[in-house]
Motif scaffolding. Structure first.
Motif, short mmCIF file in Angstrom:
data_model
loop_
_atom_site.label_atom_id
_atom_site.label_comp_id
_atom_site.label_asym_id
_atom_site.label_seq_id
_atom_site.Cartn_x
_atom_site.Cartn_y
_atom_site.Cartn_z
N LYS A 71 79.78 -17.94 32.77
CA LYS A 71 78.35 -17.68 32.94
C LYS A 71 77.95 -17.55 34.41
O LYS A 71 77.19 -16.64 34.79
CB LYS A 71 77.55 -18.83 32.28
CG LYS A 71 76.05 -18.80 32.56
CD LYS A 71 75.38 -17.54 32.02
CE LYS A 71 73.89 -17.54 32.34
NZ LYS A 71 73.24 -16.30 31.88
N ASP A 79 78.87 -20.74 23.22
CA ASP A 79 77.60 -20.04 23.40
C ASP A 79 76.42 -21.02 23.40
O ASP A 79 75.44 -20.82 24.12
CB ASP A 79 77.41 -19.00 22.30
CG ASP A 79 78.40 -17.84 22.42
OD1 ASP A 79 78.89 -17.60 23.54
OD2 ASP A 79 78.69 -17.20 21.40
N SER A 123 73.81 -21.58 26.45
CA SER A 123 72.37 -21.51 26.20
C SER A 123 71.66 -22.75 26.75
O SER A 123 70.59 -22.64 27.38
CB SER A 123 72.11 -21.39 24.70
OG SER A 123 70.73 -21.47 24.40
#
Length: 361
Positions: free
Chosen positions: A183, A319, A323
């Protein structure tokens, strides 16, 4: 209670930090204590803020242990279940940490062998009650007074994530770092500082593990620290970061790094499982729900078929973690007011008061 035998390790690891704080409370209560250090090392180098009178008390309590013991004095042992069978007096209470979910026959028998066994987490207590252990209790740990807010400014203009705790599969160290790199890797608005070197691995092994985790790529915004030698250095680490990721561990007996960071007012991503449930909630932490479970077996610290440490650890969805990391960016730099309340909710004075009450009951 006016006399106690304390059998515990004194070193720079998590066990040593707990021993140090247990002893400090006994000193404050003026309880005559015979200290039997576990292991060859009697190392106080991590405690660089140690009061000199307390240090003298520990030395005297250790040097005079053989002339001060009596068979009728109760013993408090702070140690693993493996090795907890050693007794000094007839009345022995074991304070221990259990991280998994499937006590073995050996572990059950060693708990039954104690007069009383106290676990740091309610989750551990529950698992041993499910295998019909009747002498189990739960007393949470406290906030270490050596940690405090420094009031310093660190990496201004960046969102600074931190990860602390020796590298293990159980702690999902590699998975957390991989997710963060995917990320934020080489985006210099963000920084990840890792204090995760495992002292049980040789330096070349550790370097290979890190390289494999990062797939041989170089990231200018991921920093790996050497071992922090003192509590003051650990305190600086906690103060320097905005967001702590240590709570993404899949199995813990308490998780001191995540707890301490949160209690210092930092925002922590915490997997809603195991011992975390005793102190982390949706007000003081950014909770991540587990996605399932997997075997704890890693071939190093947790081996299949052994008499200790059998069971599963909680897992997370990559994921979902990303988030929650994105959501945490909005909190970076702000004080976690609910986290600060943990200092008063959990203190070592309360911990020792509860332990003494259980020993005397």
């Amino acid at each position: 209670m006016d006399k106690l035998i304390l059998r515990a390790p004194f070193n720079s690891l998590s066990f040593g930090n707990v021993s140090y704080n247990f002893a400090k409370e006994l000193y404050r209560k003026d309880i005559k204590t015979s200290i039997f250090p576990i292991g060859q090392n009697f190392d106080f180098s991590a405690f660089d803020k140690m009061d000199e009178d307390f240090k003298k008390w520990i030395e005297s309590s250790t040097n005079n242990r053989l002339t001060s013991i009596d068979k009728d004095i109760p013993t408090l042992t702070l140690w693993h279940l493996n090795g907890g069978e050693t007794r000094i007096s007839e009345n022995n209470t074991l304070y221990s940490f259990y991280e998994l979910d499937n006590p073995t026959l050996t572990e059950k028998n060693l708990v039954d062998f104690q007069n009383k066994t106290i676990f740091s987490s309610s989750d551990a207590k529950k698992h041993f009650e499910l295998v019909n252990c009747e002498n189990v209790h739960n007393v949470p740990l406290g906030f270490d007074e050596d940690f405090h807010n420094t009031g310093k400014k660190y990496l201004e203009g960046k969102v600074h994530f931190g990860l602390m705790g020796k590298w293990e599969k159980r702690k999902h160290t590699g998975d957390i770092i991989k997710a963060w790199a995917s990320k934020y890797g080489n985006n210099h608005k963000y920084q990840l500082t890792c204090c995760v070197l495992n002292p049980f691995f040789k330096p070349e092994q550790m370097n290979q593990i890190i390289s494999q985790t990062l797939e041989g790529k170089q990231y200018g915004n991921i920093n790996f620290l050497h071992r922090l030698k003192t509590n003051s250095e650990v305190n600086e680490f906690h103060n320097a970061i905005d967001i702590d990721l240590s709570g993404m561990s899949g199995a813990e007996g308490w998780n001191l790094p995540a707890f301490n960071a949160t209690a210092l007012g930092k925002w922590s991503l915490v997997m809603n499982c195991s011992a975390h449930k005793d102190w982390a909630n949706d007000k003081n932490s950014i909770l991540v729900e587990p996605s399932g479970k997997s075997s704890s077996e890693d071939g190093v610290f947790f081996k299949k078929g052994e008499p200790f440490n059998q069971g599963e650890i909680y897992t997370f969805n990559k994921d979902e973690l990303i988030s929650k990391m994105e959501a945490s960016e909005l909190k970076a730099g702000s004080i976690n007011e609910e986290g600060l309340k943990l200092k008063n909710l959990f203190s070592y004075e309360k911990t020792m008061n509860s332990i003494i009450k259980i020993i005397e009951s």
